[in-house]
Motif scaffolding. Sequence first.
Motif, PDB file in Angstrom:
ATOM      1  N   ALA A  10     -18.488 -13.064  16.626  1.00 28.36           N
ATOM      2  CA  ALA A  10     -17.256 -13.861  16.763  1.00 28.36           C
ATOM      3  C   ALA A  10     -16.257 -13.157  17.670  1.00 28.36           C
ATOM      4  CB  ALA A  10     -16.649 -14.088  15.392  1.00 28.36           C
ATOM      5  N   GLY A  11     -15.653 -13.921  18.560  1.00 26.40           N
ATOM      6  CA  GLY A  11     -14.618 -13.402  19.437  1.00 26.40           C
ATOM      7  C   GLY A  11     -15.130 -12.621  20.631  1.00 26.40           C
ATOM      8  N   SER A  12     -16.428 -12.543  20.818  1.00 23.06           N
ATOM      9  CA  SER A  12     -16.961 -11.784  21.937  1.00 23.06           C
ATOM     10  C   SER A  12     -17.085 -12.664  23.176  1.00 23.06           C
ATOM     11  CB  SER A  12     -18.335 -11.213  21.576  1.00 23.06           C
ATOM     12  OG  SER A  12     -19.270 -12.254  21.441  1.00 23.06           O
ATOM     13  N   PRO A  13     -17.260 -12.043  24.315  1.00 21.93           N
ATOM     14  CA  PRO A  13     -17.481 -12.838  25.544  1.00 21.93           C
ATOM     15  C   PRO A  13     -18.774 -13.635  25.431  1.00 21.93           C
ATOM     16  CG  PRO A  13     -17.010 -10.550  26.060  1.00 21.93           C
ATOM     17  CD  PRO A  13     -17.211 -10.638  24.566  1.00 21.93           C
ATOM     18  N   ASP A  14     -18.906 -14.668  26.248  1.00 18.94           N
ATOM     19  CA  ASP A  14     -20.091 -15.530  26.184  1.00 18.94           C
ATOM     20  C   ASP A  14     -21.365 -14.815  26.580  1.00 18.94           C
ATOM     21  OD1 ASP A  14     -18.361 -18.524  27.271  1.00 18.94           O
ATOM     22  OD2 ASP A  14     -18.705 -17.726  25.262  1.00 18.94           O
ATOM     23  N   ASP A  15     -21.286 -13.860  27.462  1.00 17.81           N
ATOM     24  CA  ASP A  15     -22.497 -13.166  27.894  1.00 17.81           C
ATOM     25  C   ASP A  15     -22.160 -11.821  28.511  1.00 17.81           C
ATOM     26  OD1 ASP A  15     -21.571 -13.779  30.463  1.00 17.81           O
ATOM     27  OD2 ASP A  15     -22.945 -15.443  30.699  1.00 17.81           O
ATOM     28  N   VAL A  16     -23.200 -11.091  28.848  1.00 16.95           N
ATOM     29  CA  VAL A  16     -23.025  -9.754  29.412  1.00 16.95           C
ATOM     30  C   VAL A  16     -22.256  -9.814  30.732  1.00 16.95           C
ATOM     31  CG1 VAL A  16     -24.245  -7.743  30.337  1.00 16.95           C
ATOM     32  CG2 VAL A  16     -25.053  -8.835  28.246  1.00 16.95           C
ATOM     33  N   ALA A  17     -22.513 -10.828  31.549  1.00 13.25           N
ATOM     34  CA  ALA A  17     -21.816 -10.936  32.836  1.00 13.25           C
ATOM     35  C   ALA A  17     -20.310 -11.083  32.633  1.00 13.25           C
ATOM     36  CB  ALA A  17     -22.358 -12.108  33.635  1.00 13.25           C
ATOM     37  N   ASN A  18     -19.916 -11.883  31.655  1.00 13.17           N
ATOM     38  CA  ASN A  18     -18.485 -12.034  31.387  1.00 13.17           C
ATOM     39  C   ASN A  18     -17.887 -10.751  30.841  1.00 13.17           C
ATOM     40  OD1 ASN A  18     -18.423 -14.677  32.256  1.00 13.17           O
ATOM     41  ND2 ASN A  18     -18.635 -15.547  30.215  1.00 13.17           N
ATOM     42  N   LEU A  19     -18.628 -10.071  29.979  1.00 12.36           N
ATOM     43  CA  LEU A  19     -18.160  -8.789  29.455  1.00 12.36           C
ATOM     44  C   LEU A  19     -17.979  -7.798  30.595  1.00 12.36           C
ATOM     45  CD1 LEU A  19     -17.528  -6.770  27.164  1.00 12.36           C
ATOM     46  CD2 LEU A  19     -19.981  -6.330  27.044  1.00 12.36           C
ATOM     47  N   ALA A  20     -18.968  -7.732  31.471  1.00 13.70           N
ATOM     48  CA  ALA A  20     -18.902  -6.806  32.603  1.00 13.70           C
ATOM     49  C   ALA A  20     -17.700  -7.120  33.493  1.00 13.70           C
ATOM     50  CB  ALA A  20     -20.191  -6.885  33.409  1.00 13.70           C
ATOM     51  N   ALA A  21     -17.474  -8.397  33.759  1.00 11.63           N
ATOM     52  CA  ALA A  21     -16.329  -8.787  34.588  1.00 11.63           C
ATOM     53  C   ALA A  21     -15.016  -8.413  33.908  1.00 11.63           C
ATOM     54  CB  ALA A  21     -16.372 -10.290  34.866  1.00 11.63           C
ATOM     55  N   LYS A  22     -14.952  -8.619  32.610  1.00 11.19           N
ATOM     56  CA  LYS A  22     -13.734  -8.294  31.853  1.00 11.19           C
ATOM     57  C   LYS A  22     -13.443  -6.798  31.914  1.00 11.19           C
ATOM     58  CE  LYS A  22     -11.792  -8.644  27.209  1.00 11.19           C
ATOM     59  NZ  LYS A  22     -12.014  -9.112  25.841  1.00 11.19           N
ATOM     60  N   ILE A  23     -14.484  -5.982  31.833  1.00 17.54           N
ATOM     61  CA  ILE A  23     -14.327  -4.529  31.837  1.00 17.54           C
ATOM     62  C   ILE A  23     -14.217  -3.983  33.261  1.00 17.54           C
ATOM     63  CG2 ILE A  23     -15.404  -2.352  31.084  1.00 17.54           C
ATOM     64  CD1 ILE A  23     -14.515  -4.186  28.774  1.00 17.54           C
ATOM     65  N   GLY A  24     -14.797  -4.711  34.214  1.00 18.06           N
ATOM     66  CA  GLY A  24     -14.752  -4.270  35.609  1.00 18.06           C
ATOM     67  C   GLY A  24     -15.932  -3.406  36.007  1.00 18.06           C
ATOM     68  N   ILE A  25     -17.113  -3.693  35.419  1.00 16.16           N
ATOM     69  CA  ILE A  25     -18.323  -2.952  35.766  1.00 16.16           C
ATOM     70  C   ILE A  25     -19.441  -3.933  36.102  1.00 16.16           C
ATOM     71  CG2 ILE A  25     -17.726  -0.924  34.384  1.00 16.16           C
ATOM     72  CD1 ILE A  25     -19.670  -1.925  32.220  1.00 16.16           C
ATOM     73  N   ASP A  26     -20.516  -3.416  36.663  1.00 17.73           N
ATOM     74  CA  ASP A  26     -21.688  -4.200  37.012  1.00 17.73           C
ATOM     75  C   ASP A  26     -22.388  -4.684  35.735  1.00 17.73           C
ATOM     76  OD1 ASP A  26     -23.890  -4.861  39.080  1.00 17.73           O
ATOM     77  OD2 ASP A  26     -24.954  -3.691  37.536  1.00 17.73           O
ATOM     78  N   PRO A  27     -22.895  -5.935  35.706  1.00 19.07           N
ATOM     79  CA  PRO A  27     -23.596  -6.425  34.516  1.00 19.07           C
ATOM     80  C   PRO A  27     -24.773  -5.547  34.080  1.00 19.07           C
ATOM     81  CG  PRO A  27     -23.094  -8.252  35.955  1.00 19.07           C
ATOM     82  CD  PRO A  27     -22.737  -6.990  36.704  1.00 19.07           C
TER      83      PRO A  27
END
Length: 79
Positions: A10-27
């Motif tokens: 719950a409350g997490s990004p939809d996928d690894v790509a979105n998480l990576a973009a949010k953090i500012g790193i490569d997926p």
Amino acid sequence: IFDGILKSIAGSPDDVANLAAKIGIDPGMAEKAIAALGQAHQMEGDTVEAAAAKTGLPTGTLNKIVEAIGGEGSLMEFA
């Protein structure tokens, strides 16, 4: 696999790509970091420090990932 796990928290990004973009790193690095955090969580010692040693990512970046996936308790999902 990681996308499915991230979607189930719950409350997490939809996928690894979105998480990576949010953090500012490569997926790809985000996947590597999540795997390292999951493995390090099972070991004694500081989870983030151990994952940092394995991935070469700064602890600040790894802490952001831990926060984004729901905190250290959520790492059991990745262990």
